[in-house]
Motif scaffolding. Sequence first.
Motif, PDB file in Angstrom:
ATOM      1  N   UNK A  63       0.842  -1.197   0.000  1.00 28.91           N
ATOM      2  CA  UNK A  63       0.000   0.000   0.000  1.00 28.91           C
ATOM      3  C   UNK A  63       0.883   1.256   0.000  1.00 28.91           C
ATOM      4  N   UNK A  64       1.981   1.227   0.741  1.00 29.58           N
ATOM      5  CA  UNK A  64       2.900   2.370   0.768  1.00 29.58           C
ATOM      6  C   UNK A  64       3.507   2.612  -0.615  1.00 29.58           C
ATOM      7  N   UNK A  65       3.840   1.527  -1.321  1.00 26.49           N
ATOM      8  CA  UNK A  65       4.366   1.667  -2.679  1.00 26.49           C
ATOM      9  C   UNK A  65       3.316   2.338  -3.559  1.00 26.49           C
ATOM     10  N   UNK A  66       2.071   1.861  -3.457  1.00 26.75           N
ATOM     11  CA  UNK A  66       0.984   2.436  -4.261  1.00 26.75           C
ATOM     12  C   UNK A  66       0.747   3.899  -3.911  1.00 26.75           C
ATOM     13  N   UNK A  67       0.769   4.200  -2.615  1.00 23.62           N
ATOM     14  CA  UNK A  67       0.548   5.587  -2.202  1.00 23.62           C
ATOM     15  C   UNK A  67       1.657   6.500  -2.739  1.00 23.62           C
ATOM     16  N   UNK A  68       2.889   6.027  -2.704  1.00 25.26           N
ATOM     17  CA  UNK A  68       3.981   6.855  -3.234  1.00 25.26           C
ATOM     18  C   UNK A  68       3.810   7.055  -4.739  1.00 25.26           C
ATOM     19  N   UNK A  69       3.302   6.031  -5.428  1.00 27.61           N
ATOM     20  CA  UNK A  69       3.055   6.158  -6.871  1.00 27.61           C
ATOM     21  C   UNK A  69       1.996   7.230  -7.152  1.00 27.61           C
ATOM     22  N   UNK A  71       1.126   9.684  -5.203  1.00 30.45           N
ATOM     23  CA  UNK A  71       1.680  10.991  -4.839  1.00 30.45           C
ATOM     24  C   UNK A  71       2.542  11.538  -5.973  1.00 30.45           C
ATOM     25  N   UNK A  72       3.285  10.647  -6.638  1.00 29.45           N
ATOM     26  CA  UNK A  72       4.061  11.064  -7.808  1.00 29.45           C
ATOM     27  C   UNK A  72       3.137  11.566  -8.910  1.00 29.45           C
ATOM     28  N   UNK A  73       2.038  10.844  -9.123  1.00 31.33           N
ATOM     29  CA  UNK A  73       1.081  11.244 -10.161  1.00 31.33           C
ATOM     30  C   UNK A  73       0.484  12.618  -9.861  1.00 31.33           C
ATOM     31  N   UNK A  74       0.340  12.933  -8.583  1.00 36.22           N
ATOM     32  CA  UNK A  74      -0.194  14.239  -8.177  1.00 36.22           C
ATOM     33  C   UNK A  74       0.897  15.319  -8.080  1.00 36.22           C
ATOM     34  N   UNK A  75       2.124  14.937  -8.423  1.00 36.55           N
ATOM     35  CA  UNK A  75       3.280  15.834  -8.378  1.00 36.55           C
ATOM     36  C   UNK A  75       3.583  16.329  -6.970  1.00 36.55           C
ATOM     37  N   UNK A  76       3.253  15.500  -5.989  1.00 34.88           N
ATOM     38  CA  UNK A  76       3.589  15.797  -4.587  1.00 34.88           C
ATOM     39  C   UNK A  76       4.883  15.042  -4.262  1.00 34.88           C
ATOM     40  N   UNK A  77       5.967  15.533  -4.841  1.00 35.41           N
ATOM     41  CA  UNK A  77       7.220  14.794  -4.810  1.00 35.41           C
ATOM     42  C   UNK A  77       7.817  14.675  -3.410  1.00 35.41           C
ATOM     43  N   UNK A  78       7.745  15.733  -2.624  1.00 35.26           N
ATOM     44  CA  UNK A  78       8.300  15.663  -1.267  1.00 35.26           C
ATOM     45  C   UNK A  78       7.539  14.659  -0.407  1.00 35.26           C
ATOM     46  N   UNK A  79       6.205  14.638  -0.557  1.00 31.10           N
ATOM     47  CA  UNK A  79       5.402  13.668   0.190  1.00 31.10           C
ATOM     48  C   UNK A  79       5.710  12.244  -0.267  1.00 31.10           C
ATOM     49  N   UNK A  80       5.915  12.072  -1.565  1.00 33.97           N
ATOM     50  CA  UNK A  80       6.259  10.748  -2.093  1.00 33.97           C
ATOM     51  C   UNK A  80       7.588  10.276  -1.528  1.00 33.97           C
ATOM     52  N   UNK A  81       8.565  11.179  -1.480  1.00 28.39           N
ATOM     53  CA  UNK A  81       9.885  10.819  -0.938  1.00 28.39           C
ATOM     54  C   UNK A  81       9.774  10.474   0.544  1.00 28.39           C
ATOM     55  N   UNK A 101      12.799   2.948  -6.919  1.00 30.51           N
ATOM     56  CA  UNK A 101      12.367   3.446  -8.231  1.00 30.51           C
ATOM     57  C   UNK A 101      11.535   4.712  -8.056  1.00 30.51           C
ATOM     58  N   UNK A 102      10.549   4.665  -7.160  1.00 28.65           N
ATOM     59  CA  UNK A 102       9.685   5.838  -6.954  1.00 28.65           C
ATOM     60  C   UNK A 102      10.464   7.028  -6.395  1.00 28.65           C
ATOM     61  N   UNK A 103      11.421   6.744  -5.531  1.00 25.12           N
ATOM     62  CA  UNK A 103      12.238   7.836  -4.979  1.00 25.12           C
ATOM     63  C   UNK A 103      13.060   8.486  -6.084  1.00 25.12           C
ATOM     64  N   UNK A 104      13.649   7.658  -6.957  1.00 24.69           N
ATOM     65  CA  UNK A 104      14.458   8.228  -8.039  1.00 24.69           C
ATOM     66  C   UNK A 104      13.594   9.029  -9.001  1.00 24.69           C
ATOM     67  N   UNK A 105      12.375   8.573  -9.276  1.00 24.73           N
ATOM     68  CA  UNK A 105      11.474   9.313 -10.165  1.00 24.73           C
ATOM     69  C   UNK A 105      11.117  10.670  -9.547  1.00 24.73           C
ATOM     70  N   UNK A 106      10.832  10.671  -8.247  1.00 29.38           N
ATOM     71  CA  UNK A 106      10.500  11.939  -7.567  1.00 29.38           C
ATOM     72  C   UNK A 106      11.663  12.916  -7.648  1.00 29.38           C
ATOM     73  N   UNK A 107      12.867  12.415  -7.399  1.00 26.39           N
ATOM     74  CA  UNK A 107      14.049  13.287  -7.429  1.00 26.39           C
ATOM     75  C   UNK A 107      14.359  13.757  -8.852  1.00 26.39           C
ATOM     76  N   UNK A 108      14.171  12.890  -9.844  1.00 30.17           N
ATOM     77  CA  UNK A 108      14.390  13.292 -11.240  1.00 30.17           C
ATOM     78  C   UNK A 108      13.408  14.391 -11.646  1.00 30.17           C
ATOM     79  N   UNK A 109      12.161  14.257 -11.207  1.00 31.28           N
ATOM     80  CA  UNK A 109      11.167  15.279 -11.522  1.00 31.28           C
ATOM     81  C   UNK A 109      11.469  16.611 -10.847  1.00 31.28           C
ATOM     82  N   UNK A 110      12.200  16.560  -9.747  1.00 31.67           N
ATOM     83  CA  UNK A 110      12.613  17.794  -9.072  1.00 31.67           C
ATOM     84  C   UNK A 110      13.960  18.304  -9.587  1.00 31.67           C
TER      85      UNK A 110
END
Length: 200
Positions: A63-69, A71-81, A101-110
Amino acid sequence: MQNKFTLYLLFFCFTSFAQEKLPFIDFDDISRQATEYSERGDNEKTLEIFNQINKNDSAYGSVMVSKSYYLLALKKYDEAIAMVNKGLKKNYGDLNSSFYINKSVALLNQKKYGEALVAINEGLESFPKNSVLWYNKGVSLEYAGEIEKAVKAYQMTILLNPFYKKTYLQLGNLCYRQTLISQALMCFNMYLLLDPDGDN
């Protein structure tokens, strides 16, 4: 007699003030609802649905993996990290690859390419054959201007998963920018073979 009365009174108090019953939450039902909202594109509601899962539930890691995904879709990168870091701290085993993977995507988007590379390298220590981490490493290196290292990371991605189509597109664009037209065309042809109806 007084001891029996005291014991009976204590027993009555414990049964009277027992914990409240927790509502039963069916994970399959939650998943179904989350899928419905996700298909509608309502990522906020999807997150609300996942928030119903208790942190002590055995499925909470996924569920945490899904929630981080989402959050990425909503562009809430800090919350995802922050969500990813909680998951990594709890160490959910194989799910950690998805967290990295999700952490790297959030950081790449930032546009935090150095931090993304650090997270990816940490992930690759535990999951050295994860093609998505290698692809993200290539993207990080490419954006950081380290083209030769990026190409090697993309090549590793293809070795691990020759059907990961995004890699061919990235390599094709790199070759095209360096006027390596034959190589670019080969990469684009592979991409088109793997994704003939794709947006790109």
